[in-house]
Motif scaffolding. Structure first.
Motif, PDB file in Angstrom:
ATOM      1  N   PHE A 172       0.508   3.933  -2.876  1.00 36.81           N
ATOM      2  CA  PHE A 172       0.210   5.332  -2.624  1.00 36.81           C
ATOM      3  C   PHE A 172       1.251   6.243  -3.272  1.00 36.81           C
ATOM      4  CE2 PHE A 172       0.248   9.302  -0.287  1.00 36.81           C
ATOM      5  CZ  PHE A 172      -1.072   9.670  -0.453  1.00 36.81           C
ATOM      6  N   ARG A 173       2.510   5.892  -3.108  1.00 35.79           N
ATOM      7  CA  ARG A 173       3.576   6.742  -3.649  1.00 35.79           C
ATOM      8  C   ARG A 173       3.559   6.802  -5.176  1.00 35.79           C
ATOM      9  NH1 ARG A 173       7.980   5.004   0.881  1.00 35.79           N
ATOM     10  NH2 ARG A 173       7.029   6.289   2.505  1.00 35.79           N
ATOM     11  N   GLU A 208       0.858  10.006   4.966  1.00 37.13           N
ATOM     12  CA  GLU A 208       1.894  10.163   3.948  1.00 37.13           C
ATOM     13  C   GLU A 208       2.007  11.617   3.489  1.00 37.13           C
ATOM     14  OE1 GLU A 208       4.220   8.204   1.723  1.00 37.13           O
ATOM     15  OE2 GLU A 208       4.336   7.551   3.790  1.00 37.13           O
ATOM     16  N   LEU A 242      -3.363   5.994   5.768  1.00 33.32           N
ATOM     17  CA  LEU A 242      -2.158   6.161   4.950  1.00 33.32           C
ATOM     18  C   LEU A 242      -2.114   7.465   4.147  1.00 33.32           C
ATOM     19  CD1 LEU A 242       0.514   4.945   3.760  1.00 33.32           C
ATOM     20  CD2 LEU A 242      -0.904   3.774   2.094  1.00 33.32           C
ATOM     21  N   ARG A 296       0.797   6.266  -7.021  1.00 32.31           N
ATOM     22  CA  ARG A 296      -0.608   6.259  -7.448  1.00 32.31           C
ATOM     23  C   ARG A 296      -0.845   7.031  -8.744  1.00 32.31           C
ATOM     24  NH1 ARG A 296       0.316   9.844  -3.677  1.00 32.31           N
ATOM     25  NH2 ARG A 296      -0.734  11.849  -3.561  1.00 32.31           N
ATOM     26  N   TRP A 312      -4.739   1.212   9.448  1.00 29.65           N
ATOM     27  CA  TRP A 312      -3.478   1.767   8.926  1.00 29.65           C
ATOM     28  C   TRP A 312      -3.642   2.196   7.466  1.00 29.65           C
ATOM     29  CZ3 TRP A 312      -0.170   0.552   4.943  1.00 29.65           C
ATOM     30  CH2 TRP A 312       1.105   1.145   4.977  1.00 29.65           C
ATOM     31  N   VAL A 313      -4.263   1.332   6.666  1.00 30.41           N
ATOM     32  CA  VAL A 313      -4.457   1.645   5.247  1.00 30.41           C
ATOM     33  C   VAL A 313      -5.334   2.887   5.084  1.00 30.41           C
ATOM     34  CG1 VAL A 313      -5.446   0.823   3.060  1.00 30.41           C
ATOM     35  CG2 VAL A 313      -4.087  -0.721   4.463  1.00 30.41           C
ATOM     36  N   TYR A 351       0.817  -1.217   0.000  1.00 27.05           N
ATOM     37  CA  TYR A 351       0.000   0.000   0.000  1.00 27.05           C
ATOM     38  C   TYR A 351       0.850   1.265   0.000  1.00 27.05           C
ATOM     39  CZ  TYR A 351      -4.615  -2.061   0.160  1.00 27.05           C
ATOM     40  OH  TYR A 351      -5.768  -2.723  -0.182  1.00 27.05           O
ATOM     41  N   LEU A 352       1.987   1.211   0.692  1.00 30.45           N
ATOM     42  CA  LEU A 352       2.874   2.376   0.685  1.00 30.45           C
ATOM     43  C   LEU A 352       3.312   2.692  -0.740  1.00 30.45           C
ATOM     44  CD1 LEU A 352       5.450   2.276   3.623  1.00 30.45           C
ATOM     45  CD2 LEU A 352       4.025   4.196   2.893  1.00 30.45           C
TER      46      LEU A 352
END
Lengths: 208, 77
Positions: A60-61, B74, B70, A63, B66-67, A56-57
């Motif tokens: 997201f980064r 972030e 995010l 996306r 958590w998701v 997911y990180l």
């Protein structure tokens, strides 16, 4: 990270923490799917959580690289399988072997050799009631990673062969051969877990 | 179509990956061949079983939270 596109500016209101979140919530829909697959790949809940978080990180980064309207589930699985393969490379290699019968009808042949009236039985009677059910996850987790990935993506996540080929960056023919080998091995493992001895093969040999 | 040819197509048949023409050929063979039909039903049953067993796992609530957080977390970095 400093978001500064026009759309984001338009969506932003003073003190709002929402900011274009709608653009990421579509990905949350696939959390259960990613987690259950991560669990089969890593075999441990804590490692599965790490793998999903990392996925997911990155999602997201990166996306902005995702084209809206295309298959976001396939995109997430592409990221996750890549992250997982990279993690594997960082560890000492584990020798994984596959114990694979020579054709796709292993359980059928075993049952046949036990002399069961197969034509009177439904698949549920043949499989579930004979005690194969509980060991499915264990059998799957024991498959070598390349085969396990394909079986998970096709059987559990319902991706097409073409989608799996794209997700894993392999040819469709490779998807099919890994899938067939994985399923054969799965049949043999399930048979063994059910506490039965393999019946001697009448034709073709190859059963140890 | 004979039993060997049917066996070669059975995985793709179970996965609904065949064209309409190929599908019809396999279907006709299965209609006439009880052993191949049993093998098909076992394969299809195994596929259903794998799916059912694996879908029992759900992501922990902590991970879901958590998701969800995010994007806000972030953007603060």
């Amino acid at each position: 990270m400093t978001p500064a596109t026009g759309t984001e500016d338009r969506n932003r209101t003073a003190g709002s923490r929402v900011e274009q979140n709608d653009d990421f919530t579509v990905f949350e829909r696939h959390l259960d799917a990613l987690y259950r697959s991560a669990l089969r790949l890593t075999r441990k809940p804590e490692d599965a959580e790490d793998l999903v978080q990392e996925t997911y990180l990155r999602a997201f980064r990166y996306r902005k690289r995702f084209t809206p309207g295309t298959n976001e589930k396939a995109w997430l699985f592409t990221i996750m399988t890549n992250v997982f393969r990279n993690k594997l490379r960082q560890r000492p290699p584990i020798q994984e072997s596959i114990d694979e019968p020579s054709n796709d009808a292993y359980i059928y042949q075993q049952l046949e050799r036990e002399g069961l009236p197969l034509h009177l039985m439904t698949p549920e009677q043949l499989i579930v009631e004979r005690g194969f059910g509980n060991e499915v996850r264990r059998a799957l987790e024991e498959l070598p990673v390349p085969m396990r990935m394909v079986v998970i993506l096709v059987d559990v996540e319902d991706f097409s062969y073409k989608e799996v080929a794209k997700i894993l960056g392999i040819k469709i023919g490779t998807v099919m051969s890994r899938l067939h080998r994985g399923r054969r091995s799965l049949q043999k493992k399930l048979w063994e877990y059910s506490g039965r001895q393999p019946q001697a093969a009448a034709i073709g040999g190859g059963v140890s | 179509m004979n039993c060997n040819e049917c066996g070669d197509q059975l995985n793709a048949f179970v996965d609904r990956e065949l064209t309409a023409g190929e599908l019809g050929e396999v279907q006709r063979h299965l209609d006439d061949c009880p052993p191949c039909l049993q093998i098909f039903e076992l394969q299809a049953g195994l596929k259903r079983l794998v799916r059912k067993e694996c879908c029992q796992d759900e992501a922990p609530a902590r991970l879901r939270a958590w998701v969800r957080k995010l994007p806000t977390e972030e953007r603060r970095v």
